[in-house]
Design a protein around this motif. Structure first.
Motif, mmCIF file in Angstrom:
data_model
loop_
_atom_site.group_PDB
_atom_site.id
_atom_site.type_symbol
_atom_site.label_atom_id
_atom_site.label_comp_id
_atom_site.label_asym_id
_atom_site.label_seq_id
_atom_site.Cartn_x
_atom_site.Cartn_y
_atom_site.Cartn_z
ATOM 1 N N THR A 114 -39.700 2.385 22.799
ATOM 2 C CA THR A 114 -40.942 3.153 22.971
ATOM 3 C C THR A 114 -42.119 2.430 22.315
ATOM 4 O O THR A 114 -43.206 2.340 22.900
ATOM 5 N N LEU A 115 -41.869 1.891 21.116
ATOM 6 C CA LEU A 115 -42.930 1.147 20.412
ATOM 7 C C LEU A 115 -43.373 -0.069 21.226
ATOM 8 O O LEU A 115 -44.579 -0.340 21.361
ATOM 9 N N ALA A 116 -42.406 -0.775 21.806
ATOM 10 C CA ALA A 116 -42.726 -1.967 22.616
ATOM 11 C C ALA A 116 -43.571 -1.576 23.834
ATOM 12 O O ALA A 116 -44.554 -2.254 24.160
ATOM 13 N N LEU A 117 -43.196 -0.472 24.476
ATOM 14 C CA LEU A 117 -43.954 -0.037 25.668
ATOM 15 C C LEU A 117 -45.375 0.413 25.293
ATOM 16 O O LEU A 117 -46.334 0.132 26.012
ATOM 17 N N ILE A 118 -45.480 1.114 24.153
ATOM 18 C CA ILE A 118 -46.818 1.553 23.706
ATOM 19 C C ILE A 118 -47.683 0.330 23.379
ATOM 20 O O ILE A 118 -48.858 0.254 23.757
ATOM 21 N N ALA A 119 -47.077 -0.644 22.682
ATOM 22 C CA ALA A 119 -47.817 -1.864 22.334
ATOM 23 C C ALA A 119 -48.240 -2.609 23.597
ATOM 24 O O ALA A 119 -49.350 -3.140 23.677
#
Lengths: 172, 314
Positions: A114-119
């Motif tokens: 999720t963090l990777a997609l948000i970034a």
């Protein structure tokens, strides 16, 4: 990370990329889609040590940047996954050994995806990319989070064994 | 972490981040090396995608039908095996029938518009690793397909060709957030821009601030110079909600597309179109709309024609 393991890791990510692009993307998941590639990449990053995690993140990103369907410039995923891998590397000691508890591991992997997609979304917005409405982006993020939580325990044992097998005697 | 190890990690991080930024800069400056790498990947991927699609299409449907595994009776096992085979054949047949029906319908639409088209099967959908919405089709430059060509289905506009290899092409779907197409309202001929939102709904902005949009208005492509990327007259969608507030500078509306982008089996790429727009709009029946025909019964009191006024019998 030894050169041999870099080649192994690159090969693994390329095979995974082909599977993601040709098979997983054909499945119509009820809520958005599932990125097997990201889930496995983050899992592998979590298994690695500091330098190994950073290199693994970069390699995973470079292969993902090869995606012909992507609108993002080449190198964006490499930048994102290297940064996420660095975050994993510097914080793994403070959250204990995430690989020892399967539940913690699944939560960490799902959070990492999720963090990777948000970034990716935020960096894309900085570059002026159109990423759709907030609702759509939230659905994609939520869907990926849900499916990652469901599917990660299924491949975790096999991935752990494959990772242990790929380690050299010195790295063990 | 030891100090030396930490420094090495940071140095490694900086080197890799700079490398990634270097690639991004090269790509944004249009260096062909990075574009070429994606083209090579597509060339490598396309045979795999075609094979997986051929295998996966009937098997995917078959998975839902297979039940009752684990029975011990030998006769039942034999019957199930035969049943499995028949179901597999049936699934394959129904898949072929579905694709044939879609192909007939899309060729019918293309024929009415006098478009020269190349039909293609959808062999892959965009990756879940990015937020772009694309499909991959099994026809490419060897079939005359080039980038920036209009892609239609049986119901109307699907998207535009983004890139091609000799045997495949990637199509950007109209639901992609970066997709924009010039459209005109069939009723008033007002021109506007339709944008994808990443979902099943679309946003329409009218170029003429004094124009009006009504719910139910039908949208057609306005066409582009040289018919690329868009040929004129292709049905795009129908207005489901109009925002005609006097305070806004532009008239906007929410639109539903005619084409169901989640159910694409066969599509057509428009290779060439007549130089003039079709004489009559190519309007298919919208998928989600159920049309109910009611035959009015003759009434002694009211005339069925709207122009006639009601008369009282004396």
């Amino acid at each position: 990370m030894s050169p041999v393991r870099i080649i192994y890791t690159l090969g693994f990510f390329f095979i995974l990329f082909v599977v993601q692009e040709s098979a997983v993307s054909l499945v119509h998941f009820p809520i958005s889609g599932f990125s097997l590639y990201l889930a496995l990449a983050i899992s592998l990053i979590a298994f690695e040590d500091h330098n190994g995690a950073i290199v693994t993140g970069f390699l995973a990103g470079i292969v993902l940047d090869l995606s012909p369907t992507s609108n993002a410039p080449f190198g964006q995923w490499a930048l994102i996954l290297t940064s996420v891998a660095f975050l994993f590397a510097v914080n793994r000691d403070s959250i204990a050994d995430v690989t020892s508890s399967p539940i913690t591991f699944v939560i960490v992997v799902a959070g990492g995806v999720t963090l990777a997609l948000i970034a990716y979304l935020c960096f894309g917005a900085l570059l002026g990319e159109e990423n759709g409405s907030l609702g759509h982006d939230a659905t994609v993020l939520g869907g990926n989070l849900l499916w990652t939580v469901i599917f990660t325990p299924m491949f975790l044992p096999a991935l752990r064994k494959a990772h242990e097998y790929s380690l050299t005697a010195r790295e063990r | 972490m030891a100090r030396g190890g930490g420094n090495r990690s940071r140095l490694l991080l900086v080197i890799l981040l700079v490398t990634a930024l270097f690639f991004i800069t090269l790509d944004l400056r249009g260096v062909s090396l990075t574009k070429g790498s994606r083209s090579v990947t597509q060339t490598i991927l396309s045979p795999v995608q075609r094979t997986v699609s051929t295998i996966f299409s009937p098997v995917g449907r078959f998975f839902g039908d297979v039940k009752n595994f684990g029975k011990t009776n030998a006769e039942l096992t034999q019957a199930l095996a035969a049943n499995k085979l028949l179901k597999s054949k049936l699934a394959a047949n129904s898949d072929s029938k579905g694709q044939l029906a879609q192909l007939k319908a899309v060729l019918d639409l293309a024929g009415r518009g006098n478009y020269k088209v190349a039909a293609a099967r959808v062999i892959a959908r965009g990756s879940a690793s990015s937020f772009s919405q694309t499909i991959t089709i099994d026809a490419g430059s060897s079939s005359g397909i080039r980038s920036n060509m209009t892609v239609i289905s049986q119901n109307g506009l699907v998207g535009v060709v983004k890139s091609t290899t000799s045997s495949t092409a990637i199509v950007m779907l109209m639901s992609d957030p970066s997709f924009k197409v010039g459209v005109r309202i069939a009723r008033s001929q007002s021109v506007g821009v339709l944008s994808g939102l990443g979902s099943t709904e679309y946003s329409l902005v009218l170029l003429d601030p004094s124009g009006t949009i009504k719910t139910g208005d039908i949208l057609l492509t306005n066409g582009s110079e040289g018919n690329r990327p868009f040929v004129p007259g292709v049905p795009v969608g129908v207005v489901v909600g109009a925002d005609n507030s006097a305070a806004s500078l532009t008239q906007t509306a929410t639109v539903n597309s005619y084409a169901n982008l989640n159910d694409l089996g066969v599509v057509s790429v428009v290779l060439s179109a007549p130089t003039t727009a079709p004489s009559r709009p190519l309007l298919p029946t919208p998928n989600p709309t159920v049309t109910v025909y009611v035959t009015p019964t003759p009434s002694p009191v009211l005339s069925p024609t709207p122009s006639a006024s009601p008369t009282k019998k004396k």
